[in-house]
Design an enzyme around this catalytic site. Sequence first.
Site, short mmCIF file in Angstrom:
data_model
loop_
_atom_site.label_atom_id
_atom_site.label_comp_id
_atom_site.label_asym_id
_atom_site.label_seq_id
_atom_site.Cartn_x
_atom_site.Cartn_y
_atom_site.Cartn_z
N ASP A 6 0.86 -1.18 0.00
CA ASP A 6 0.00 0.00 0.00
C ASP A 6 0.90 1.23 0.00
OD1 ASP A 6 -3.08 0.78 0.89
OD2 ASP A 6 -1.59 2.20 1.63
N ILE A 7 0.62 2.18 -0.90
CA ILE A 7 1.43 3.41 -0.96
C ILE A 7 1.14 4.26 0.27
CG2 ILE A 7 1.91 5.50 -2.27
CD1 ILE A 7 1.12 3.99 -4.80
N GLU A 55 -4.85 2.49 -3.82
CA GLU A 55 -3.39 2.49 -3.83
C GLU A 55 -2.82 1.16 -3.36
OE1 GLU A 55 -4.60 4.45 0.14
OE2 GLU A 55 -5.41 4.15 -1.87
#
Length: 564
Positions: A439-440, A482
């Site tokens: 996950d960003i 994301e």
Amino acid sequence: MAGSDGKPDIQAALAALKESFGNKIPAKIEAIRQSWEKLTATPADSETFKLLHRQTHTLSGTAATYGFDEVGRLAKALEITLQDELTEEPSQWSSAAIDKFETLLTRLEQPDQESSVEKESDMTSLQKPVQETVTAATEETESRSASKLIYLVDDDADFLSTMSMQIETFGYDVAEFTDLTAFSKAVAEQEPSLVIMDVEFDGGPKAGIEYIARINKERDVPLRTIFITGSSGLLTRLDAVRANGLAYYAKPVLVEKLVDAIDRLTHQSVEEPYKIVIVDDAPEQSAFAALTLQQAGMETREVNEPLKLLALLAEFPPDLILMDIYMPECNGLELSRVIRQMDAFVSTPIVFLSSEHDQRKQLGAMSLGGDDFLTKPVQPWHLVSAVTSRVKRGRMIRKLAETDGLTGLLNHSKSKERLEAELARAKREQSHLSFAMLDIDFFKKVNDNYGHPAGDRVLKSLANMFKQRLRQYDVVGRYGGEEFVVILPNTDAATAKLIMDKMRESFSKIDHFSEDGNFTCNFSCGIASYPDFDTGRGLNDEADKALYEAKEGGRNRVIVAKGC
């Protein structure tokens, strides 16, 4: 049957099939005679009528396919006479129709007909167009170059240094040149996969374009070139195109767009062979089609008993089904309707291959689930071309349904499907498998501070990096927002952590551009591995927990789930 290079000699196999079929023609004609005599003795026997129609239909198509033109022509005339003049209703038979069928059958039985004369072009001259199709398909799907070497040419040293570092994070090797002489010498020593060339040098406002144009005149194959410049005028763009420029970007160059172009121009993954299922009750006909398609690099399976088709589809899901119409037990129209009721094959192209010439029946067949209709005999090059175009279109449609529109990665549902498939393979092969979920970090702030277009570019950058840096058989998907997943076959947890840490470090070095300033991003990652966790849901849940732990532990890190 193999050639001198150890590969199957398909032309020899086709010749052997033709000889074998030729030897069987008398028996097939005799079977038609027996059915005809039985039908004339008991005209109301509808099963015998259907058998006779199927026998004449099969012989007409297969004989013509193998070059026995006169046999095929006479058998086709018998089939049409049955369909149009005799029909299944004996009360409508005329003596003229009966005499016509008898006359045609007698001519078919004559041993001195020219049908047995082999035309030189039957099996050999057709090889060339098929081979041309094979060559074209091969050239289209083969990677143009195994190298990832990029030559970056610009007289601005600061730009070179910054752009080179950015491109290298995506897995490319970049050589920098500030003058055209050094660049020319390097090309002579080692050819790159791609040249990124500034348009303007001390030599003039279009010196870069002019230099590439001069080099390409002396080459058999032009250098693949992307031009970059501070000018976006039409005349400069025209000159770039005339110099074989494949892309053109005005400064400041967005690295995400530049890498998209580099990926497109240097990386073409080899497609998996087309998988074709051929359904025909005549083994000689299905074998001919199979060998023709195999010669074009396709994988084939033959089904000569239609009721066995579903079992084969379960173990060999095809890109296309090639099917005859007239078959015993169930015909092709009924079978296509059954296939269309199955979710897994509702969009699989079905092409009918039959000697049926009635256009109304052809259109009727297509309305019941068929995508195309080829009339026997079909030339090998035509068969290959028709199958290829349908499979390409089918794969394109399937890709649109299975991939994320922004990044081109697998979507959520397809990612989960691939996880189950790769897990099943790992169990069969008793190998390791790792599943990473990432996950960003603080992605919402990226969208809030720099805008959604900048956020989209970040997502594409991460996707492109995975495509370039991971192995060809690794699987990458966008789970949503994301969040991404990576499936690493034959990879234990410790190795997976090393891989994902390298990806994390490389991603953090990418400089993302926006109108409000440049910025960088990181991601957090959780990993779960088989055999520590032996179900798809278990791998997914444990990787998710590890990702949560990475987030809670400060982000920008990789955590491995511990097995039970």
